[in-house]
Scaffold this active site. Sequence first.
Site, PDB file in Angstrom:
ATOM      1  N   ARG A  67       0.924  -1.131  -0.156  1.00 38.58           N
ATOM      2  CA  ARG A  67       0.080   0.015   0.002  1.00 38.58           C
ATOM      3  C   ARG A  67       0.907   1.399   0.139  1.00 38.58           C
ATOM      4  O   ARG A  67       0.776   2.294  -1.004  1.00 38.58           O
ATOM      5  CB  ARG A  67      -0.956  -0.158   1.357  1.00 38.58           C
ATOM      6  CG  ARG A  67      -1.716  -1.126   1.111  1.00 38.58           C
ATOM      7  CD  ARG A  67      -2.446  -1.351   2.572  1.00 38.58           C
ATOM      8  NE  ARG A  67      -3.336  -0.225   3.139  1.00 38.58           N
ATOM      9  CZ  ARG A  67      -4.380  -0.437   2.866  1.00 38.58           C
ATOM     10  NH1 ARG A  67      -5.242  -1.570   2.393  1.00 38.58           N
ATOM     11  NH2 ARG A  67      -5.227   0.733   3.287  1.00 38.58           N
ATOM     12  N   THR A  68       1.796   1.333   0.791  1.00 36.79           N
ATOM     13  CA  THR A  68       2.634   2.482   1.136  1.00 36.79           C
ATOM     14  C   THR A  68       3.340   2.803  -0.069  1.00 36.79           C
ATOM     15  O   THR A  68       3.397   3.815  -0.770  1.00 36.79           O
ATOM     16  CB  THR A  68       3.282   2.447   2.400  1.00 36.79           C
ATOM     17  OG1 THR A  68       2.450   2.227   3.411  1.00 36.79           O
ATOM     18  CG2 THR A  68       4.128   3.906   2.481  1.00 36.79           C
ATOM     19  N   LYS A  95      22.368  -7.770   8.541  1.00 38.67           N
ATOM     20  CA  LYS A  95      22.908  -6.597   9.156  1.00 38.67           C
ATOM     21  C   LYS A  95      23.035  -5.160   8.428  1.00 38.67           C
ATOM     22  O   LYS A  95      22.581  -5.137   7.399  1.00 38.67           O
ATOM     23  CB  LYS A  95      24.411  -6.896  10.011  1.00 38.67           C
ATOM     24  CG  LYS A  95      24.076  -7.868  10.935  1.00 38.67           C
ATOM     25  CD  LYS A  95      23.896  -7.358  12.380  1.00 38.67           C
ATOM     26  CE  LYS A  95      23.953  -8.589  13.262  1.00 38.67           C
ATOM     27  NZ  LYS A  95      24.679  -8.661  14.494  1.00 38.67           N
ATOM     28  N   ARG A 117      11.655   2.742   3.380  1.00 43.49           N
ATOM     29  CA  ARG A 117      10.837   2.133   4.774  1.00 43.49           C
ATOM     30  C   ARG A 117      11.827   0.886   5.280  1.00 43.49           C
ATOM     31  O   ARG A 117      12.617   0.324   4.470  1.00 43.49           O
ATOM     32  CB  ARG A 117       9.716   1.187   4.329  1.00 43.49           C
ATOM     33  CG  ARG A 117       9.360   0.437   5.222  1.00 43.49           C
ATOM     34  CD  ARG A 117       7.798  -0.238   5.077  1.00 43.49           C
ATOM     35  NE  ARG A 117       6.714   0.637   5.257  1.00 43.49           N
ATOM     36  CZ  ARG A 117       5.562   0.563   5.444  1.00 43.49           C
ATOM     37  NH1 ARG A 117       5.100  -0.600   5.227  1.00 43.49           N
ATOM     38  NH2 ARG A 117       4.647   1.651   5.673  1.00 43.49           N
ATOM     39  N   HIS A 145       5.825   7.056  10.908  1.00 43.82           N
ATOM     40  CA  HIS A 145       5.456   7.114   9.713  1.00 43.82           C
ATOM     41  C   HIS A 145       4.842   8.315   9.351  1.00 43.82           C
ATOM     42  O   HIS A 145       3.537   8.399   9.416  1.00 43.82           O
ATOM     43  CB  HIS A 145       4.355   5.922   9.714  1.00 43.82           C
ATOM     44  CG  HIS A 145       4.033   5.489   8.216  1.00 43.82           C
ATOM     45  ND1 HIS A 145       4.397   5.958   7.172  1.00 43.82           N
ATOM     46  CD2 HIS A 145       3.417   4.283   7.903  1.00 43.82           C
ATOM     47  CE1 HIS A 145       4.120   5.380   6.196  1.00 43.82           C
ATOM     48  NE2 HIS A 145       3.109   4.430   6.632  1.00 43.82           N
TER      49      HIS A 145
END
Lengths: 322, 437
Positions: A67-68, A95, A117, A145
């Site tokens: 969605r984002t 890492k 993200r 966010h």
Amino acid sequence: MTSSKTPVQSGYPHPHLLGIEGLSRSEIVFLLDEAAEYADLDPHRHGRNALLAGHTVINLFFENSTRTRTSFELAAKRLGADVINMSVAWSSIKKGETLIDTAMTLTAMHPDVLVVRHPDSGAVKLLSEKVECAVINGGDGAHEHPTQGLLDALTIIRRLGRLEGLRIAICGDILHSRVARSNIHLLTAMGAQVRVIAPPTLMPGRVEELGVEAFTDMREGLADCDVVMMLRLQTERMQGSYVPSIREYFHFYGLDREKLAHAKPDALVMHPGPMNRGVEIDSELADDIDRSAIREQVEMGVAVRMACLDVLTRPLRSGRRR
Amino acid sequence: MQKPPGRPAAPGRVAYLNARLLDPASGLDAPGALLSEGGEIADLGPGLFKDGVPEGVETIDCRGACLAPGLVDMRVQLRDPGEEHKETISSASRAAAIGGVTSMVALPNTDPIVDDVAGVEFVARRAREEKSVKVYTYGTVTRRLEGQELTEMGLLTAYGALGFTDGLKAVANAQVMRRALAYSRAFDTVILQHPEEPSLAGGAMNSGALATRLGLSGIPVQAEVMMVERDLRLVEMTGGRYHVSHVSTAAALEAIRAAKKRGLPVTCDTAPHYFTLNENAVGDYRTFAKVSPPLRSEADRAAVAEALADGTIDAIASDHAPQDQDAKRLPFALAEPGIVGLETLLALSLAPVHAGRMGLLELLACLTSRPAGILRGRSGLRKGWPADLVVFDLEKPGRIDPDRFASKSKNAPYEGHMIQGQVLRTVVDGRPIFVAA
């Protein structure tokens, strides 16, 4: 928050959008006003805007999101930008060397905006220190966010006309929620009364110090609220680690008509998606267009992201490269 | 195999003149002079060399600076063997010398782990080759740091291990800890515990409002006091000597204070960061301020400073934990914990003295005689004892610049931090191993 490096007199003087915390009320209002303008544009009538033609936006997602990512992609395309989506598999084995290495690689490609993200709190800020373009935090761990906070605020303003003085409840997994944090910072900065409702195991420590009231009883917490924001609960947290079972969670913390009746009669219901129907929200309630603003939130998401892309690239477009 | 080189020829006679002699063990604080001969202290006192220094004696004019026993740092991570890109015995020794440290004790959490005699001998041999700071090591409490089977504590002690600890891991199993404490009595050694209940310690920083804001999982203060209180019951039961490492909370200090009052054989240390910094140093995900246990609230920081002043805390250790960029330039939750501290140990520790909260002798005791006592070593200005000395200027102001550290790693959240006090000379067995420019 970001420090102001560019000597721009714009309403948003920061090079990045890493979080809502630290933004002034006037900066938030500025972004919301810009977003409101985009929200009023009809994409079918106005067609593609060429504002960002020749500019590159990279969506860098270290965590799954449809969605984002889609929302950012659409926003960038509507502004005429070239969009590249990069999904990087992220595991604890890899890492963070990957993070810095990825930043170096991307910098060499000269993007104008990076949307990032990442599953770890603070990772987007770390990355923003290593690249030379504007960075938008598309969600970092349990931290922030910011575009979600902005789109939620814009949705409320369009439905209820204001934020100031509203009583807004945020319900669910507050502990792990970046959406909750961005909303808390934004809504309290704008003068709303914010309540958080969660089982004690999903309530972060000393959350009151963020300027909210905390409730473990949902009915009490919802009393007289103008807006009810539900949060998604990850299934892996419902099998005994934080909450004994899905059915117990829904019984006490799922939003249904009976619990919603404790809020104001016309209270607005929101959810950042994707919903777990029957876990945190009753399915039929989610679809009730009179009460639920969930569809509108998605629409506002695109407008907010267009505004953010526009605002952050203004110094660049006016010839002031950082 | 090459024969390890012995110590160099013993130095001659050296006179330290115009010094402020400070000996925490005897309570001496007076202007005077000290004479070392070979590796030992030959004489000292206010009246020494009143009639001049005899021929053939090297003289060092201290110009009123403090002369004290060299610092004993009871908690250092050397990273050698195994992580020599972060630190080596050689680079740590240089850092220690600059910091005024004449003896340091290494944690056994190297690779390979020091859980057998060979590991103890390796550290001893490497230290001999360096001919610098005296380097000792602890052994692990449990084999392979697995928390289950005890190591050969008797043999390890015989070969020079000064105590036993599982390093950054708590001995979590109560039965294992009970047996370790009981068994250690046979060799009059000490068990050093990392005070954290592991099941509560999975977070990245101190629990509280800041952790909530940053979206980082927190470690509650209760994780520390629970482990300390459990262990104190086991100490009561076994009579074993117990030492709590790097105490960071008011609650744990309260438990230790009460236990001492009850006469239990318990001691503890803290590190300068636990009384000079609080959790706010983490600020905006500053991984250099990530340590284990985490930096705590201001109230806890103040309680650590208080416990230092009232004597509840026996020792200050640097908790030197070198980490390279790759281990620190990571999202906060993934970054390794640790601060390098050898070079700043004295200057940071002097803060409570300059603030008028502690006497200089009491503070120096925490850096010399008291840790030495816990480890059954000797530290003091006394005739016939090793001439392990530090000369320092108590007042000289400065600014910390991690880029100039001799340590291979520069991970210290003290960049630009104002300090007062500077080491001028460090002496081991009568030989200078550091002289300030």
